[in-house]
Design a protein around this motif. Sequence first.
Motif, short mmCIF file in Angstrom:
data_model
loop_
_atom_site.label_atom_id
_atom_site.label_comp_id
_atom_site.label_asym_id
_atom_site.label_seq_id
_atom_site.Cartn_x
_atom_site.Cartn_y
_atom_site.Cartn_z
N GLY A 211 -28.63 11.85 -130.82
CA GLY A 211 -29.81 12.61 -129.98
C GLY A 211 -29.94 14.43 -129.93
N ARG A 212 -27.77 13.92 -129.74
CA ARG A 212 -27.55 15.43 -129.77
C ARG A 212 -27.31 16.32 -130.82
NH1 ARG A 212 -26.74 20.17 -126.62
NH2 ARG A 212 -25.33 21.19 -126.95
N ILE A 213 -26.60 15.77 -131.38
CA ILE A 213 -26.98 16.45 -132.97
C ILE A 213 -28.12 17.08 -133.14
CG2 ILE A 213 -26.88 15.89 -135.22
CD1 ILE A 213 -24.54 14.33 -135.15
N ALA A 214 -29.30 15.57 -133.05
CA ALA A 214 -31.05 16.52 -132.91
C ALA A 214 -30.93 17.42 -132.32
CB ALA A 214 -31.75 15.39 -132.76
N GLU A 215 -31.07 17.60 -131.05
CA GLU A 215 -30.98 18.69 -130.25
C GLU A 215 -29.80 19.88 -130.55
OE1 GLU A 215 -32.63 20.48 -127.06
OE2 GLU A 215 -33.42 18.55 -127.54
N THR A 216 -29.13 19.41 -131.26
CA THR A 216 -28.17 20.88 -131.65
C THR A 216 -28.32 21.72 -133.01
OG1 THR A 216 -25.99 20.05 -131.03
CG2 THR A 216 -26.04 21.69 -132.51
N LEU A 217 -28.98 21.06 -133.60
CA LEU A 217 -30.10 21.21 -135.09
C LEU A 217 -31.11 21.72 -134.14
CD1 LEU A 217 -30.03 18.71 -137.58
CD2 LEU A 217 -28.37 20.97 -137.39
N ARG A 218 -31.73 21.53 -133.90
CA ARG A 218 -32.76 22.36 -132.86
C ARG A 218 -32.75 23.32 -132.39
NH1 ARG A 218 -35.68 23.22 -128.66
NH2 ARG A 218 -33.95 22.11 -127.51
N GLU A 219 -32.30 23.87 -131.90
CA GLU A 219 -31.22 25.12 -131.22
C GLU A 219 -31.12 25.71 -132.14
OE1 GLU A 219 -28.61 23.63 -128.12
OE2 GLU A 219 -30.32 22.62 -126.95
N GLU A 220 -30.37 25.25 -133.13
CA GLU A 220 -30.05 26.19 -134.75
C GLU A 220 -31.19 26.80 -134.78
OE1 GLU A 220 -27.52 25.91 -138.75
OE2 GLU A 220 -28.31 24.14 -137.14
N ARG A 221 -32.14 25.85 -134.98
CA ARG A 221 -33.47 26.82 -135.55
C ARG A 221 -33.93 27.78 -135.05
NH1 ARG A 221 -33.83 20.93 -136.97
NH2 ARG A 221 -34.77 20.62 -135.69
N GLU A 222 -33.95 27.30 -133.58
CA GLU A 222 -35.13 27.75 -132.89
C GLU A 222 -34.43 29.67 -132.98
OE1 GLU A 222 -35.24 26.27 -129.24
OE2 GLU A 222 -37.04 24.67 -129.72
N THR A 223 -32.64 29.66 -133.07
CA THR A 223 -31.74 30.19 -133.06
C THR A 223 -32.37 31.51 -134.12
OG1 THR A 223 -30.34 29.70 -131.75
CG2 THR A 223 -29.87 31.38 -132.48
N ILE A 224 -32.47 30.36 -134.91
CA ILE A 224 -32.17 31.94 -136.56
C ILE A 224 -33.93 32.08 -137.10
CG2 ILE A 224 -32.72 31.01 -138.78
CD1 ILE A 224 -30.91 28.95 -139.11
N ALA A 225 -34.90 31.09 -136.00
CA ALA A 225 -36.02 31.63 -136.07
C ALA A 225 -36.17 32.82 -135.85
CB ALA A 225 -37.03 31.00 -135.46
N ASP A 226 -34.94 32.63 -134.34
CA ASP A 226 -35.51 34.31 -133.50
C ASP A 226 -34.97 35.56 -134.25
OD1 ASP A 226 -37.04 32.56 -131.21
OD2 ASP A 226 -34.75 32.69 -130.09
N LEU A 227 -33.42 35.08 -134.47
CA LEU A 227 -32.86 36.11 -135.21
C LEU A 227 -33.45 36.50 -136.75
CD1 LEU A 227 -30.23 37.68 -136.32
CD2 LEU A 227 -29.42 35.63 -137.43
N SER A 228 -34.80 35.38 -136.98
CA SER A 228 -35.82 36.78 -138.49
C SER A 228 -36.05 37.53 -137.59
CB SER A 228 -36.51 35.25 -139.37
OG SER A 228 -37.75 34.52 -137.58
N HIS A 229 -36.97 36.99 -136.76
CA HIS A 229 -37.67 38.42 -135.73
C HIS A 229 -37.40 39.97 -136.21
CE1 HIS A 229 -41.30 35.81 -136.10
NE2 HIS A 229 -40.66 34.73 -135.53
N ARG A 230 -35.98 40.22 -135.34
CA ARG A 230 -34.99 40.18 -134.37
C ARG A 230 -34.81 41.52 -135.86
NH1 ARG A 230 -31.10 38.00 -130.36
NH2 ARG A 230 -32.50 37.34 -128.58
#
Length: 428
Positions: A211-230
Amino acid sequence: MRRRVLLLVGATTALVLVAFLVPLALLVKDVAADRAVQRATVEAQQLTSLVAVADRAALEASVRQVDARSADAVSVFVDGAVLGAPADRTPLVRLAEGGASTSGVVDGGRQVVFAVARPGRAAAVISTFVSDARLAAGVWRAWLLLGALGVALLVVSLLVADRLARAFVRSTVDLAAVSHRLGRGDLAARADTSAPGELGVVATALNGLAGRIAETLREERETIADLSHRVRTPLTSLRMDAEAIADPDTARRIGTGVEAVNRAVTEVIQQARRRNTAPGVPVTDAAGVVAGRVAFWAVLAEDTDRELTVDVPTDPLPVVLAAADLEAVIDALLGNVFAHTPHGTALRVELRPAPGGGARLVVDDAGPGLPAARHPGALRRGVSGSGSSGLGLDIARASAERSGGGVRLERSPAGGLRVVVDLGLGRP
């Protein structure tokens, strides 16, 4: 593990059964012998009153009758004669003639003697001989029953242990299967927390880790998505500035670079979104990709007075690697040359088929070289010998390993750094 559990339970049960059944078997033997002697003693004592008062004829008839009815040999020693079953005058008989009743072991069995006092006459002796067969009557049957009981208990214990071992091993195998699924990227895999004992604790911890790995990957994807917009906002500005440049060649070159950055950002986002899904097997023409990226960098090489030698075949050279990843490898290697060598430093890019399939990309420069190239640490992520981030060589290494190849650092013939990248046709 199941076999070991069965061996352990079987050995322990066997030791307990031996410690219990052997003394019990000996006790059964002693009880059977005592019972046979006691029965013979009771039969012999019935003649005591007759021996003391009856006349010779009546006594002889009574002794014959008792001897015939008894399973043991009954004899009476009186006035020098032997009535009943024939018997020898053993030391026990002579001891009883002196007035002592006793019993003892003789050849073939056990003898019980009674001294009978007769007023005015010599003492008579009643003798009963119990054979070894009579002493052991029923012992073998009892021992067989005890052996059967021991075997039955051993079988039952092994059956119970087998069921417990099956549950234990099954839970362990399930844990291993879930671990392998997680290792393959299936983050939806979960272990059974109802497993026995500590295995349930391990299953709970493994589920928490997943569960923690899945949560970390989800946060990573969100961070990458935010970075793409920036990142895309300044890229759009750069593209507009490039279009406004009066020199068409410069505008085209800068626009191509901006587009390459935009493609790299898009690829990173797509890779993040594809995570947890079964990867495909992209096949790329390495010759076309290398030729295209070298042509892009050739303009900068000309501006910095660098002699660029290119040896790339015109025929397709397929490798198992996404085109964007291969472009990132070439950009990282050539970018290192331009960033860490002085203007005017010559470089050479060569691409040729690799032994066993795939391709071999070689980038040589005539710069000062990389001191860290003499040890494997130069390929570790974040390690740099020139004050940079140290990610360029790591990008090349990771991409090469995904294709089934690898990266080597050597000294180039011109005295600088040589980077050899093997690109394979599949995972190793």
